[in-house]
Design an enzyme around this catalytic site. Structure first.
Site, PDB file in Angstrom:
ATOM      1  N   GLU A  88      46.998 -17.440 -56.420  1.00 28.41           N
ATOM      2  CA  GLU A  88      45.635 -16.982 -56.088  1.00 28.41           C
ATOM      3  C   GLU A  88      44.754 -17.544 -57.251  1.00 28.41           C
ATOM      4  OE1 GLU A  88      46.397 -12.694 -55.983  1.00 28.41           O
ATOM      5  OE2 GLU A  88      47.612 -13.099 -53.889  1.00 28.41           O
ATOM      6  N   TYR A 140      47.551  -5.557 -59.041  1.00 25.51           N
ATOM      7  CA  TYR A 140      49.119  -5.768 -58.970  1.00 25.51           C
ATOM      8  C   TYR A 140      50.012  -4.687 -59.428  1.00 25.51           C
ATOM      9  CZ  TYR A 140      49.125 -10.237 -56.037  1.00 25.51           C
ATOM     10  OH  TYR A 140      49.035 -11.026 -54.977  1.00 25.51           O
TER      11      TYR A 140
END
Length: 412
Positions: free
Chosen positions: A138, A96
């Site tokens: 997640e 990310y």
């Protein structure tokens, strides 16, 4: 740190800019990131990079995020779809950071001075806000999976031709450990090397059978137009499907992820509610998993199987579905063939699927306000069926769709 009210206003002020320049920004983002970090090529679908679908999907997601920055609950279903796919690819927090850096960099390259320091700062916080939300979900999914926290080697133990373009692969784990169950309708990711690309590629394929502790089954359509030996074929779809059909055989291994996906029938659903399974082409695969699971036990739950295909050559699992219907009086099947041959018999309607040709009660359960509708197939097909159901009085919350592909937030 969350967004201030002024920063929310700044983000919303970029909506017109994202409408105009969104795809240029996301194309620049992917080009720069994958050039600097080629190790990430195994995560991103090369086909969707070449045809521009990935850039369009991300642009749609940015636009939707900016448009709804003050009411993110609107995007929750679409975000869950993306999170499920990320979890099937084992996306990690550090990735990310890379994405955030190159996304902001691309915005600056494309927009120049129009991306002021204040706007860039607001977008940095907005990106991190969404990233934290997705990473948290997640990580929750990873914890729920217990020991299965990374790609796992599976052996192809059987390869069965189901139609002219669909082949089933029966996959057994190399370690012989029992497999976790899954909700019928979910998918697994398959990862394998594509020789012409010289790196791994991953694709999601719906599980096409009822859950088994010993093996999984996927049924894969071979996407036409790609010859792996032809360099000119790089712009065509179907890299992984062609590798599976042409190069993978019984005894070969594939890397497989834990089952994932938000499109499914669950045991918490009311068994008394009728369900309509509406599909076209290879979209029947998650429907078949639902059908086989629901018919494993004695039930009076009304089930309508409605499928569109070209002809008997492309009609996968026709004998299996016919047998299920013969054994279970609560199951009713209706098949549309758009181009039937003179010898084709296993269908009820010639031409493309039209809901108006079906019995409103026996096939579509329109008089039952609790009936649930599952739709899977090409995007245009699903959109048309959904719109037709809504026109017939079905509330949108009773319609569930499985969208194969990029799963952008903008498609919510």
């Amino acid at each position: 740190m969350g967004l201030t009210s002024d920063q929310v206003s700044l983000i919303k002020s970029t909506v017109p800019i994202l409408r105009q320049y969104g795809k240029i920004i996301t194309t620049t983002f992917y080009d720069n990131m994958l050039s600097d970090h080629p190790e990430l090529n195994h995560i991103f679908n090369r086909t969707n990079q070449v045809n521009g679908h990935q850039a369009s999907a991300l642009a749609g997601s940015l636009y939707a995020y900016a448009s709804n920055i003050d009411d993110l609950g609107v995007l929750a279903p679409a975000v869950e779809k993306i999170v499920q796919k990320h979890a099937s690819l084992y996306i990690q927090p550090e990735q990310y950071d890379v994405v955030g850096y190159y996304l902001l960099k691309a915005m600056k390259i494309v927009l120049g001075d129009a991306l002021t320091e204040d706007i860039q700062s607001a977008w940095a916080i907005a990106y991190q806000q969404l990233a934290n939300l997705m990473m948290g979900r997640e990580q929750q999914l990873y914890k729920e999976r217990l020991e299965w926290t990374n790609w796992r080697d599976f052996t192809i133990v059987s390869k069965v031709t189901e139609s002219s373009d669909i082949t089933s692969f029966y996959l057994k784990p190399v370690d012989d450990k029992p497999l976790p169950s899954y909700h019928p309708g979910q998918y697994i990711s398959i990862r394998t090397t594509v020789p012409q690309l010289n790196h791994l590629q991953s694709r999601q394929y719906s599980l096409s059978d009822a859950p088994s502790p010993t093996h999984y089954r996927i049924s894969v359509k071979k996407e036409a137009g790609l010859s792996l030996s032809d360099p000119a074929a790089l712009a065509h779809p179907g890299y992984v499907s062609n590798v599976l059909h042409d190069s993978k055989h019984v005894g070969d291994t594939l890397q497989v992820s834990h089952p994932a996906g938000e499109f499914y029938y669950t045991s918490s659903d009311d068994d008394s509610k009728p369900i309509a399974l509406i599909s076209a082409g290879v979209g029947l695969t998650p429907m078949l998993s639902i059908l086989r699971t629901r018919t494993q036990k004695v039930s009076t739950q009304p089930i309508s199987w409605i499928h569109a295909t070209r002809n008997s050559r492309t009609h996968a699992f026709s004998a299996d579905i016919r047998h299920i219907a013969e054994q279970h009086p609560n199951v009713r099947t209706r098949v549309f063939m758009s181009q039937p041959s003179a010898n084709d018999k296993d269908y009820q309607f010639a031409g493309r699927m039209k809901l108006g040709a079906l019995d409103p009660e026996q096939d579509l359960f329109l008089g039952n306000g609790e009936a649930v509708y599952f739709i899977c197939g090409p995007e245009r097909f699903m959109s048309d069926v959904r719109e037709a159901l809504v026109r017939l009085g079905v509330e949108s919350q009773r319609i569930r769709m499985e969208v194969f592909g990029t799963g952008d937030v903008g498609g919510a």
